[in-house]
Write an enzyme that holds these catalytic residues in place. Structure first.
Site, PDB file in Angstrom:
ATOM      1  N   GLU A   1       0.823  -1.203   0.000  1.00 55.18           N
ATOM      2  CA  GLU A   1       0.000   0.000   0.000  1.00 55.18           C
ATOM      3  C   GLU A   1       0.864   1.264   0.000  1.00 55.18           C
ATOM      4  O   GLU A   1       0.513   2.266  -0.637  1.00 55.18           O
ATOM      5  CB  GLU A   1      -0.930  -0.011   1.216  1.00 55.18           C
ATOM      6  CG  GLU A   1      -1.983  -1.098   1.195  1.00 55.18           C
ATOM      7  CD  GLU A   1      -1.471  -2.473   1.611  1.00 55.18           C
ATOM      8  OE1 GLU A   1      -2.229  -3.444   1.516  1.00 55.18           O
ATOM      9  OE2 GLU A   1      -0.291  -2.579   2.024  1.00 55.18           O
TER      10      GLU A   1
ATOM     11  N   PRO B   1      12.538 -12.559   1.476  1.00 56.67           N
ATOM     12  CA  PRO B   1      11.362 -12.918   2.285  1.00 56.67           C
ATOM     13  C   PRO B   1      10.474 -11.703   2.550  1.00 56.67           C
ATOM     14  O   PRO B   1      10.967 -10.582   2.706  1.00 56.67           O
ATOM     15  CB  PRO B   1      11.972 -13.443   3.585  1.00 56.67           C
ATOM     16  CG  PRO B   1      13.379 -13.815   3.237  1.00 56.67           C
ATOM     17  CD  PRO B   1      13.797 -12.832   2.185  1.00 56.67           C
ATOM     18  N   ARG B   2       9.183 -11.935   2.619  1.00 59.67           N
ATOM     19  CA  ARG B   2       8.225 -10.850   2.816  1.00 59.67           C
ATOM     20  C   ARG B   2       8.346 -10.221   4.200  1.00 59.67           C
ATOM     21  O   ARG B   2       8.239  -9.015   4.353  1.00 59.67           O
ATOM     22  CB  ARG B   2       6.803 -11.394   2.615  1.00 59.67           C
ATOM     23  CG  ARG B   2       5.684 -10.374   2.817  1.00 59.67           C
ATOM     24  CD  ARG B   2       5.689  -9.349   1.715  1.00 59.67           C
ATOM     25  NE  ARG B   2       4.552  -8.427   1.819  1.00 59.67           N
ATOM     26  CZ  ARG B   2       4.289  -7.469   0.954  1.00 59.67           C
ATOM     27  NH1 ARG B   2       5.086  -7.307  -0.094  1.00 59.67           N
ATOM     28  NH2 ARG B   2       3.260  -6.675   1.102  1.00 59.67           N
TER      29      ARG B   2
ATOM     30  N   GLY C   1      13.142  -2.373   2.044  1.00 57.78           N
ATOM     31  CA  GLY C   1      12.998  -1.266   1.115  1.00 57.78           C
ATOM     32  C   GLY C   1      13.893  -1.302  -0.106  1.00 57.78           C
ATOM     33  O   GLY C   1      14.098  -0.275  -0.752  1.00 57.78           O
ATOM     34  N   GLU C   2      14.444  -2.490  -0.461  1.00 62.56           N
ATOM     35  CA  GLU C   2      15.360  -2.564  -1.596  1.00 62.56           C
ATOM     36  C   GLU C   2      14.836  -3.456  -2.727  1.00 62.56           C
ATOM     37  O   GLU C   2      15.612  -3.879  -3.581  1.00 62.56           O
ATOM     38  CB  GLU C   2      16.728  -3.080  -1.143  1.00 62.56           C
ATOM     39  CG  GLU C   2      17.467  -2.123  -0.225  1.00 62.56           C
ATOM     40  CD  GLU C   2      18.892  -2.569   0.033  1.00 62.56           C
ATOM     41  OE1 GLU C   2      19.821  -1.799  -0.271  1.00 62.56           O
ATOM     42  OE2 GLU C   2      19.083  -3.715   0.523  1.00 62.56           O
TER      43      GLU C   2
ATOM     44  N   ASN D   1       2.275  -7.708  -5.324  1.00 61.44           N
ATOM     45  CA  ASN D   1       2.302  -6.836  -6.503  1.00 61.44           C
ATOM     46  C   ASN D   1       3.233  -7.376  -7.589  1.00 61.44           C
ATOM     47  O   ASN D   1       4.437  -7.512  -7.381  1.00 61.44           O
ATOM     48  CB  ASN D   1       2.744  -5.433  -6.070  1.00 61.44           C
ATOM     49  CG  ASN D   1       2.678  -4.433  -7.200  1.00 61.44           C
ATOM     50  OD1 ASN D   1       2.105  -4.694  -8.255  1.00 61.44           O
ATOM     51  ND2 ASN D   1       3.273  -3.274  -6.991  1.00 61.44           N
TER      52      ASN D   1
ATOM     53  N   LEU E   1       3.544  -5.813 -10.549  1.00 63.22           N
ATOM     54  CA  LEU E   1       3.822  -4.742 -11.505  1.00 63.22           C
ATOM     55  C   LEU E   1       5.253  -4.219 -11.437  1.00 63.22           C
ATOM     56  O   LEU E   1       5.796  -3.763 -12.446  1.00 63.22           O
ATOM     57  CB  LEU E   1       2.833  -3.589 -11.305  1.00 63.22           C
ATOM     58  CG  LEU E   1       1.359  -3.955 -11.509  1.00 63.22           C
ATOM     59  CD1 LEU E   1       0.466  -2.768 -11.210  1.00 63.22           C
ATOM     60  CD2 LEU E   1       1.119  -4.455 -12.930  1.00 63.22           C
ATOM     61  N   GLU E   2       5.869  -4.262 -10.272  1.00 63.76           N
ATOM     62  CA  GLU E   2       7.225  -3.725 -10.146  1.00 63.76           C
ATOM     63  C   GLU E   2       8.216  -4.444 -11.056  1.00 63.76           C
ATOM     64  O   GLU E   2       8.959  -3.790 -11.795  1.00 63.76           O
ATOM     65  CB  GLU E   2       7.676  -3.760  -8.683  1.00 63.76           C
ATOM     66  CG  GLU E   2       6.915  -2.765  -7.813  1.00 63.76           C
ATOM     67  CD  GLU E   2       7.352  -2.809  -6.369  1.00 63.76           C
ATOM     68  OE1 GLU E   2       8.200  -3.659  -6.025  1.00 63.76           O
ATOM     69  OE2 GLU E   2       6.849  -2.001  -5.572  1.00 63.76           O
TER      70      GLU E   2
END
Length: 439
Positions: free
Chosen positions: A68, A280-281, A322-323, A348, A350-351
């Site tokens: 988000e 990992p998430r 964040g990478e 997601n 799309l990235e």
């Protein structure tokens, strides 16, 4: 202004339940805290007394987690560039880290602030609103809280649900507590839905259709930050990756790492050029995933230890925050996780597609059903039924240049067709910002 009636009270049972689970929530925060100082800091942000605001009258974006926050990134950046103060709240630790990594730096240091969302209790939220005095509240995707929305209504602050999505499964869950859901949705100022199905589900739950519109998914308007593209080029030189074949397993959940690495293990052992980056998430699973790699006897390096990829590295554990753009930028193929595990739901896609990385997912992608369906219809994505098939598809992306290029080309067509939602979001927010300026 659009909000001109008194807020409806949330049910007694909801507030009683929150009071009962609050000690358990505090205990959970303590269990996952990396230090006592970080535990105290998070408690202050969630339970008060709250941090003093950098700015009053900020545009407040609430994004539950990383996905988000990424969706809201172009909107946040747009308003920061215009000189508007922005407040971001998150529910998760990963979301908070992502928001800070994106914006808590020059030239936005004086305009940007990120804190955790307070617990959804009336007294806490009233205190938070009175302290920060936001100009507008923008909720991203599905993050709706009854007392949060009621307090915005009470203080006559526009509350917009942005880039809204609601799966059939989630809609059924909200439908079971209609006495809580219906008044909450009736107090929203406006909703911008990703698709007609989402709009209809919200209307069936109690939202007035006249207070909503379908504008598509803002995520289609994303672009890769230049800093990560430059960093990727530098790492390719520093780590001598030009001749490596790199597969990234992104946003993975248990047992996806174990299942996929086991499928890729023979190829990693027989092909020295092959490299697997695992992201990992959830950060609390970093050590667990490292142990999975060790159990499979795979030569593994860790980002958290500032280790670099060596010539004999088979797995690089990207245990950092964040990478993700960086790892996608290094990849020739990727798997987007949360789609092989149970119950799944997906993340997601799309990235990597923005970066022309051929993308593979598992069969459980209901959180992104509409997006994935568009790519499936245009043959712009690969879907594996199990870990074995996903592994085969990832390797095929490295070996069959013609097929891979066709996959990437089709994905780009879908991306281009769906652009434009960002501008419609900006127009909507600008409308309500102008109203608040006149009040």
């Amino acid at each position: 202004m659009a909000q001109n009636t008194a807020a409806q009270q949330t049910p007694f049972w909801y507030n009683f339940l929150l009071a009962c689970i609050k000690p358990l929530y505090r205990w959970k925060i303590k269990q996952r805290a990396e230090s006592d100082a970080l535990f105290q800091q998070e408690c202050i942000e969630r339970f008060g007394p709250f941090q003093p605001p950098k700015n009053l009258g900020a545009i407040w974006f609430h994004a539950v987690s990383v996905g988000e926050t990424n969706a809201a990134q172009p909107l946040i950046e747009h308003y920061l560039k215009l000189g508007h103060p922005v407040l971001v709240t998150n529910t998760t630790k990963t979301g908070q880290a992502r928001a800070k990594s994106l914006f808590l730096k020059a030239p936005y240091l004086d305009l940007f602030q990120a804190v955790y969302l307070p617990v959804d209790q009336k007294a806490l939220l009233k205190q938070f609103f009175n302290l920060y005095q936001p100009r507008l509240l923008a909720l991203v995707e599905t993050e709706i809280w009854p007392n949060l929305i009621a307090q915005a209504k009470q203080q006559q602050i526009p509350c917009i649900l942005l880039n809204a999505r609601l799966s059939e499964k989630s809609a059924k869950g909200y439908g079971k507590v209609r006495r809580l859901t219906q008044p909450m949705l009736q107090q929203l100022t406006w909703m911008l839905a990703q698709d007609v199905s989402t709009q209809q589900r919200y209307v069936e739950l109690g939202l007035e259709q006249a207070k909503s519109q379908v504008v598509g998914n803002i995520k289609f308007d994303i672009s890769a930050p230049e800093q990560y593209l430059q960093q990727a080029q530098q790492l390719k030189q520093d780590w001598q990756l030009a001749d490596r074949q790199i597969i990234t397993l992104a946003s993975t959940h248990a047992p996806e790492e174990q299942s996929l690495l086991k499928q890729l293990q023979p190829h990693l052992n027989s092909n020295p050029a092959l490299l697997c980056i695992v992201v990992p998430r959830h950060p609390e699973r970093f050590d667990e995933v490292y142990q999975v790699c060790q159990n499979l006897n795979l030569k593994t390096q860790r980002r958290s230890l500032q280790q670099s990829i060596q010539a004999d590295t088979q797995v690089f554990l990207a245990d950092s925050m964040g990478e993700m753009w960086l790892w996608y930028a290094l990849s020739q193929a990727c798997f987007v996780g949360g789609s092989l595990n149970e119950p799944g739901g997906g993340h997601n896609i799309l990235e990597p597609m923005v970066l022309n990385v051929p993308t593979v997912i598992g069969p459980r992608y209901f959180n992104f059903q509409t997006i994935v369906d568009e790519f499936v219809a245009q043959q712009g994505i690969l879907i594996g039924e199990d870990a074995a098939q996903v592994g085969q598809q990832l390797l095929a992306c490295l070996e069959d240049d013609a097929q891979t290029q066709q996959l990437v080309t089709q994905a780009q067509r879908v991306l281009q067709t769906n652009k434009g939602s960002l501008q419609q979001h900006i127009q909507c927010l600008d409308h309500y910002l102008q109203q608040t300026a006149l009040s």
